[in-house]
Design a protein around this motif. Structure first.
Motif, PDB file in Angstrom:
ATOM      1  N   GLN A 244       0.923  -1.241  -0.065  1.00 11.46           N
ATOM      2  CA  GLN A 244       0.420  -0.036   0.007  1.00 11.46           C
ATOM      3  C   GLN A 244       1.162   1.151  -0.076  1.00 11.46           C
ATOM      4  N   GLU A 245       0.219   2.197  -1.422  1.00 10.45           N
ATOM      5  CA  GLU A 245       0.982   3.659  -0.866  1.00 10.45           C
ATOM      6  C   GLU A 245       1.167   4.278   0.406  1.00 10.45           C
ATOM      7  N   ARG A 246       0.285   4.193   1.258  1.00  9.11           N
ATOM      8  CA  ARG A 246       0.069   4.816   3.139  1.00  9.11           C
ATOM      9  C   ARG A 246       0.703   3.881   3.682  1.00  9.11           C
ATOM     10  N   ASP A 249       4.741   5.538   2.365  1.00 14.69           N
ATOM     11  CA  ASP A 249       4.818   6.693   3.068  1.00 14.69           C
ATOM     12  C   ASP A 249       4.858   6.380   4.440  1.00 14.69           C
ATOM     13  N   PHE A 250       4.242   6.279   5.353  1.00 18.50           N
ATOM     14  CA  PHE A 250       4.483   6.027   6.786  1.00 18.50           C
ATOM     15  C   PHE A 250       5.904   5.492   7.346  1.00 18.50           C
ATOM     16  N   LEU A 251       6.257   4.458   6.350  1.00 17.02           N
ATOM     17  CA  LEU A 251       7.582   3.579   6.823  1.00 17.02           C
ATOM     18  C   LEU A 251       8.757   4.736   6.190  1.00 17.02           C
ATOM     19  N   ARG A 252       8.678   5.554   4.795  1.00 13.19           N
ATOM     20  CA  ARG A 252       9.215   6.602   4.913  1.00 13.19           C
ATOM     21  C   ARG A 252       9.439   7.554   5.745  1.00 13.19           C
ATOM     22  N   HIS A 253       8.778   8.150   6.427  1.00 10.90           N
ATOM     23  CA  HIS A 253       8.561   8.792   7.984  1.00 10.90           C
ATOM     24  C   HIS A 253       9.816   8.272   8.560  1.00 10.90           C
ATOM     25  N   VAL A 254       8.984   7.034   8.757  1.00 14.88           N
ATOM     26  CA  VAL A 254       9.987   6.686  10.576  1.00 14.88           C
ATOM     27  C   VAL A 254      11.113   5.730  10.715  1.00 14.88           C
ATOM     28  N   ARG A 255      11.639   5.910   9.114  1.00 14.27           N
ATOM     29  CA  ARG A 255      12.716   5.526   9.072  1.00 14.27           C
ATOM     30  C   ARG A 255      14.096   6.550   9.200  1.00 14.27           C
TER      31      ARG A 255
END
Lengths: 255, 294
Positions: A244-246, A249-255
């Motif tokens: 999923q795109e979301r 998106d979430f994983l990009r922000h927490v990494r």
């Protein structure tokens, strides 16, 4: 043979006034497995956790453990809340660890751990104490048995809180962001206790922002956003190949 | 600080430059001397006032009726405080209840009682017989058949009326004290207890109340000290308290001033003991808490 489902969350809805915080969440947690709930703040993951032991009521759906519906019972084709005493009895099988530890500041470490077992299971004082010391040994704090929580570090307090929950010999452990309030250098000691617990076969649901913990320990990773589960799967599937795109998106922000 | 520590400190400081001198506090001395002068002057002026007859004071200070008055004042204050505290707890629990009707009842009680002057309440209770001359339990099917009955003045003696008025009044104030104490305990404490499966009774008695006590006790202590002094108000209905007894003596020997001094001395002693008891209790409740000084 696949392990039996211990906790079955089915189509749970929850409103805060007009805010639809859980919009039909379903999740099965097999016995002896670890499920990590991830997601941005406000996604409903903590609320879901708190619905399991009925710290929050739900508006629709059902949560069962070992086939028994938690906190509610069906009468005349509708769900009704069980009496408080019955709900409390069910809560004894569900351990919970909070972000801010919530140890009882007026009791010593040992008293924190023996309070509920000696009040509820009517274990003899000696038995409850022996078990508590065992648990303290396990979380590496046997020497702190007579200390008051205020004299402990955050990491030590959280380990006591885990021992306190384990003293009731729960079937499942709920962790609500257990390391979020800790100084960075204290996170490891708490995660280690949780890893040991998982290795020992405890069924666990963990709301966390510790991605490395989720990747290493979780059997399933569940990503929530906007009150729904947007994706779930093995750690490898979620972290290496999110669909999923979301999620990406979430994983990009927490990494 | 022990001498060994002191000399260590001196030895260490002897080796360094720019040593900071111990801070002096001249204003402490100034205020101390001023206060001592005012207190001594005031006390002497009162004590040596020619209007005061010292012999009368010593004669009646430990008179039997005065001691009875002291005993009654203590009994009145303790019983009213106990009933008022239990009542206050109920009021507080009602005001914090999820049940809106109970909340309204608690709120209404506090609002009503706090708006009635205690003196008026005492006079009401002392004159209950004007409302209802008798209390009779009658056969509900035959109103003429009285099963058991009392005259109001036998049932509610001035002493009982005093307890009623003081306790009813106290419950309203203690309700507010206990409510703020219960609210001061972090919501996480209740959640942790609940999550362990503790019922509402255990959660309250083992987790919430012990922590609320630290907040409740200091104002409850002042409530009790106030209560001891408020018992003097029941002298208007001859409640048998210390002031009633002192006034009875003064009415016969016309030594009003001397008997007021006697009463004041006893009030001072009793409230002093209560204050000491309060600080001992507070000290014991500080287990597990870090001390904070402002």
């Amino acid at each position: 043979m696949a392990p039996t489902t211990l906790l079955d969350i089915s189509e749970v809805h929850k409103f805060y006034a007009n805010h639809h915080v859980l919009q039909g969440v379903s999740l099965q947690v097999p016995e002896g497995t670890v499920a990590c709930l991830l997601g941005p703040s406000g996604s409903g993951k903590s609320t879901l956790l708190r619905c399991i032991n009925h710290l929050e009521s739900i508006d629709a759906g059902r949560i069962t453990m070992d086939g028994t519906t938690l906190a509610y019972e069906e009468r005349n084709g509708q769900m009704h809340q069980r009496p408080r005493a019955k709900v409390d009895k069910q809560r004894q099988d569900i351990g919970m660890v909070f972000q801010h530890f919530n140890l009882f500041p007026h009791y010593t470490v040992l008293q924190n751990i023996t309070l509920a077992p000696s009040l509820l299971k009517k274990a003899s004082k000696a038995k409850a104490t022996a078990r508590a010391l065992e648990l303290l040994e396990k979380v590496g704090l046997a020497d702190k048995r007579n200390a008051y929580p205020s004299s402990l570090s955050g990491g030590q307090q959280q380990r006591v809180a885990i021992a306190r929950a384990l003293a009731m010999e729960p079937k499942v452990m709920l962790f609500d962001e257990p390391t979020s309030a800790l100084d960075p250098e204290l996170v490891g000691e708490v995660l280690k206790v949780m890893k040991d617990l998982a290795a020992g076969g405890m069924t666990m649901i963990v709301v966390t922002h510790e991605m490395s913990f989720a990747r290493e320990v979780a059997d399933s990773v569940v990503v929530m956003d906007g009150g729904v589960i947007i994706e779930s799967g093995t750690p490898a599937a979620i972290f290496d190949n999110p669909q999923q795109e979301r999620t990406r998106d979430f994983l990009r922000h927490v990494r | 600080m022990s001498n060994a520590l002191l000399s260590d400190r001196q030895a260490a400081l002897a080796k360094v430059n720019d040593m900071v001198a111990t801070k002096r506090h001249p204003w402490r001395i100034v205020f101390g001397v001023l206060a001592a002068v005012v207190v001594v002057w005031g006390a002497l002026n009162l004590w040596l006032n020619p209007a005061l007859d010292h012999a009368t004071i010593f004669k009646y200070l430990t008179a039997e009726s005065i001691l009875t008055g002291v005993k009654n004042t203590i009994v009145l204050a303790v019983i009213s405080m106990v009933i008022g505290t239990v009542g206050g707890y109920l009021v507080a629990v009602m005001r914090l209840s999820h049940n809106p009707v109970l909340r309204a009842i608690g709120f209404g009680y506090v609002a009503l009682i706090r708006s009635i002057p205690l003196l008026v309440l005492i006079l009401f209770m002392g004159n209950l017989a004007l409302f209802w001359s008798r209390v009779d339990i009658v056969n509900p099917f035959n109103q003429d058949e009285v099963w058991i009955g009392w005259g109001m003045n036998d049932l509610v003696t001035p002493f009982i009326a005093s307890i009623l008025a003081l306790a009813i009044n106290e419950a309203a104030y203690m309700g507010e004290v206990i409510r703020s104490g219960l609210r001061s305990v972090d919501q996480g404490q209740r959640e942790a207890a609940t999550a362990l499966g503790l019922g509402s009774g255990h959660t309250m008695s083992k987790v919430i109340l012990p922590q609320a006590m630290r907040v409740i006790l200091p104002p409850a202590g002042s409530q009790f000290v106030t209560m001891i002094k408020m018992t003097s108000l029941v002298s208007v209905i001859a409640g048998g308290d210390l002031l009633t007894e002192a006034q009875n003596i003064a009415a016969t020997n016309l030594r009003t001033l001397e008997l007021l001094v006697i009463a004041s001395a006893w009030y001072l002693l009793v409230t002093g003991i209560a204050t000491i008891g309060q600080s001992i209790l507070e000290h014991r409740l500080e287990r597990g808490q870090r001390r904070v000084s402002i």
